[in-house]
Design a protein around this motif. Structure first.
Motif, short mmCIF file in Angstrom:
data_model
loop_
_atom_site.label_atom_id
_atom_site.label_comp_id
_atom_site.label_asym_id
_atom_site.label_seq_id
_atom_site.Cartn_x
_atom_site.Cartn_y
_atom_site.Cartn_z
N TYR A 101 7.53 3.68 19.10
CA TYR A 101 6.85 3.83 20.41
C TYR A 101 6.17 2.55 20.80
O TYR A 101 6.15 2.19 21.96
CB TYR A 101 5.88 4.99 20.43
CG TYR A 101 5.18 5.25 19.15
CD1 TYR A 101 5.69 6.14 18.22
CD2 TYR A 101 3.99 4.60 18.86
CE1 TYR A 101 5.06 6.37 17.03
CE2 TYR A 101 3.35 4.84 17.67
CZ TYR A 101 3.88 5.71 16.76
OH TYR A 101 3.25 5.94 15.57
N HIS A 174 9.00 -9.04 1.53
CA HIS A 174 9.82 -8.28 0.59
C HIS A 174 10.30 -7.01 1.28
O HIS A 174 9.52 -6.35 1.98
CB HIS A 174 9.00 -7.92 -0.66
CG HIS A 174 9.76 -7.06 -1.60
ND1 HIS A 174 10.81 -7.54 -2.36
CD2 HIS A 174 9.68 -5.73 -1.87
CE1 HIS A 174 11.32 -6.55 -3.07
NE2 HIS A 174 10.65 -5.44 -2.79
N THR A 213 7.89 4.75 -2.71
CA THR A 213 6.76 3.90 -2.30
C THR A 213 5.40 4.55 -2.58
O THR A 213 4.38 3.90 -2.45
CB THR A 213 6.83 3.56 -0.79
OG1 THR A 213 6.77 4.78 -0.04
CG2 THR A 213 8.10 2.80 -0.45
N ARG A 236 0.80 4.16 5.43
CA ARG A 236 0.43 5.50 4.99
C ARG A 236 -0.53 5.36 3.81
O ARG A 236 -0.33 4.53 2.93
CB ARG A 236 1.65 6.32 4.56
CG ARG A 236 2.49 6.84 5.72
CD ARG A 236 1.78 7.92 6.55
NE ARG A 236 2.59 8.41 7.65
CZ ARG A 236 2.58 7.90 8.89
NH1 ARG A 236 1.80 6.88 9.19
NH2 ARG A 236 3.35 8.43 9.83
N PHE A 300 -1.84 3.17 16.27
CA PHE A 300 -0.84 3.51 17.31
C PHE A 300 -1.48 3.66 18.69
O PHE A 300 -0.77 3.76 19.68
CB PHE A 300 -0.17 4.85 16.95
CG PHE A 300 -1.08 6.03 17.17
CD1 PHE A 300 -2.07 6.32 16.26
CD2 PHE A 300 -0.99 6.80 18.31
CE1 PHE A 300 -2.96 7.38 16.47
CE2 PHE A 300 -1.86 7.86 18.54
CZ PHE A 300 -2.84 8.16 17.61
P1 NAI Z 1 10.85 0.86 9.77
O1 NAI Z 1 11.66 2.00 9.27
O2 NAI Z 1 11.33 0.10 10.97
O3 NAI Z 1 10.64 -0.21 8.58
C1 NAI Z 1 10.33 0.14 7.26
C2 NAI Z 1 10.89 -0.96 6.35
O4 NAI Z 1 10.50 -0.65 5.00
C3 NAI Z 1 12.43 -1.04 6.36
O5 NAI Z 1 12.84 -2.36 6.60
C4 NAI Z 1 12.84 -0.56 4.96
O6 NAI Z 1 14.00 -1.20 4.47
C5 NAI Z 1 11.61 -0.93 4.14
N1 NAI Z 1 11.49 -0.17 2.91
C6 NAI Z 1 11.59 1.18 2.75
N2 NAI Z 1 11.38 1.52 1.47
C7 NAI Z 1 11.14 0.36 0.80
C8 NAI Z 1 10.85 0.05 -0.56
N3 NAI Z 1 10.77 1.00 -1.48
N4 NAI Z 1 10.64 -1.26 -0.88
C9 NAI Z 1 10.75 -2.23 0.04
N5 NAI Z 1 11.02 -2.00 1.35
C10 NAI Z 1 11.21 -0.72 1.72
O7 NAI Z 1 9.40 1.42 10.01
P2 NAI Z 1 8.26 0.85 10.99
O8 NAI Z 1 8.47 1.38 12.36
O9 NAI Z 1 8.12 -0.60 10.80
O10 NAI Z 1 6.98 1.61 10.41
C11 NAI Z 1 6.48 1.38 9.10
C12 NAI Z 1 5.49 2.46 8.76
O11 NAI Z 1 4.32 2.30 9.56
C13 NAI Z 1 5.96 3.90 9.12
O12 NAI Z 1 6.79 4.44 8.11
C14 NAI Z 1 4.68 4.65 9.27
O13 NAI Z 1 4.36 5.24 8.02
C15 NAI Z 1 3.65 3.56 9.62
N6 NAI Z 1 3.08 3.75 10.95
C16 NAI Z 1 1.72 3.81 11.08
C17 NAI Z 1 1.13 3.98 12.31
C18 NAI Z 1 -0.36 4.01 12.50
O14 NAI Z 1 -0.86 4.42 13.57
N7 NAI Z 1 -1.16 3.57 11.53
C19 NAI Z 1 1.96 4.16 13.52
C20 NAI Z 1 3.38 4.02 13.29
C21 NAI Z 1 3.91 3.84 12.04
#
Ligand code: NAI
Length: 332
Positions: A101, A174, A213, A236, A300
């Motif tokens: 978003y 990484h 993770t 998270r 967010f």
């Molecule tokens: P995304 O899916 O675009 O990117 C996540 C990245 O983590 C990917 O490149 C993936 O390959 C990598 N990854 C997954 N497991 C891994 C592992 N074990 N070791 C290394 N790399 C790994 O997700 P996006 O949009 O960047 O969001 C990341 C996180 O941010 C979300 O999953 C969500 O939990 C959090 N978030 C927090 C918000 C807040 O208000 N604080 C709002 C939106 C998201």
């Protein structure tokens, strides 16, 4: 008319969902309480439930939703660790989310937290309001030339990396699936996790919460970090073992910790507890450290992100009701 129950509703949710294009075709029921096994019965007769990060949509809850006739779980967030996808599939309930978003909103908040913590802006703000203009204890450090480790270079991590590059930082990263073209373009170097831990002055987490993770920042990981390094988590809470984090803070190993998420935030964050005693001793302790800054899962919370969340969620509800597939990339 499509019926939809929106849980953990806040005034800003109502405002943006009421305003979303096509929302007039949905009869919204806004509930301030969260969805979980105990509250699933409140969705009886609804076509859709709309949930957020701290609704607890486990198997029992999903069984309750299916019994009440719910056909769609619409997550108004990106992370989906709080929904049992397998159970949803078994009960024939579709699940959609809003994958992106505003990755900028979250990345910018992460940098905002770091700047606030490092330059003690939160403390300075309070001091000056008390007419205390002393600078003692407010020494920070320049970001230029520092090494920043980005773990997870998905949508948010990549933007955070680019912002840090703009500050003149060296950025190392990484990820399970490195994006080498992007890295070469932005002057970012991929490295192993141990090398990132050992070399970063600042580490920012941009990972989803998965079984792999969970507690990826635990005692041994934290010990591998540079003495005096800063850790930022806007992803998270359960990525970090809080007990180990507290020890790393108490020994002075970590220079600073900025958190927008917390391991046990469910039931605490998003609510006003100013009139009650907080029962979570670890959170109480974290709040006493001068080098810890916590916000209540607000990364967010920008106008752009709220508008996009409401737009994508509403469009998906209308599309599924009309027998079409959800917007690309939003089905789970
Ligand atoms: P995304 O899916 O675009 O990117 C996540 C990245 O983590 C990917 O490149 C993936 O390959 C990598 N990854 C997954 N497991 C891994 C592992 N074990 N070791 C290394 N790399 C790994 O997700 P996006 O949009 O960047 O969001 C990341 C996180 O941010 C979300 O999953 C969500 O939990 C959090 N978030 C927090 C918000 C807040 O208000 N604080 C709002 C939106 C998201």
């Amino acid at each position: 008319m499509i019926t939809a129950a929106l849980y953990d509703a806040k005034p800003y949710d109502r405002e943006y969902f009421d305003r979303a294009l096509g929302s007039e075709r949905i009869a919204w029921q806004f509930h301030e309480f969260r969805l979980g096994a105990q509250t699933a019965a409140t969705a009886a007769g609804m076509h859709v439930v709309c949930v957020f990060v701290n609704d607890h949509v486990d198997r029992t809850c999903i069984a309750g939703l299916a019994k009440g006739g719910v056909k769609l779980i619409a997550l108004r967030c990106a992370g989906f660790n709080n929904v049992d996808l397998k159970a949803a599939q078994e009960f024939g309930i579709a699940v959609v989310r809003v994958p992106a978003y505003s990755p900028h909103a979250v990345a910018e908040h992460a940098i905002g937290l770091l700047l606030t913590l490092n330059r003690h802006i939160h403390r300075a703000y309070n001091r000056v309001r008390e007419h205390n203009f002393s600078l003692n204890g407010l020494v920070g450090f320049d970001l230029v030339g520092k090494t920043v480790g980005i773990i997870g270079t998905g949508k948010i991590g990549r933007i955070a990396a680019q912002i840090f590059r703009g500050f003149g930082c060296r950025v190392i990263a990484h990820d399970l699936i490195p994006n080498t073209d992007w890295a070469a373009q932005q002057g970012v170097e991929y490295t192993s996790l141990p090398a990132l831990l050992q070399n970063s002055d600042i580490i920012s987490l941009h990972l989803p919460l998965t079984p792999e993770t969970f507690h990826c920042f635990r005692r041994d990981t934290l010990q591998q970090m540079k003495h005096g390094a800063y850790l930022i988590n806007t992803s998270r809470g359960k990525l970090i073992d809080t007990t180990a984090l507290l020890d790393a803070l108490k020994t002075g190993h970590l220079g600073g910790v900025a958190l927008d998420v917390y391991e046990e935030e469910e039931g605490v964050f998003f609510e006003d507890h100013s009139e009650h005693l907080l029962q979570d001793d670890e959170l109480n302790l974290l709040l006493t450290f001068p080098n810890v800054l916590i916000t209540s899962h607000q990364a967010f919370l920008t106008r752009e992100a709220l508008g996009e969340i409401a737009r994508v969620t509403t469009e998906n509800i209308l599309r599924l009701d009309a027998g079409h597939s959800p917007l690309d990339g939003t089905a789970l």
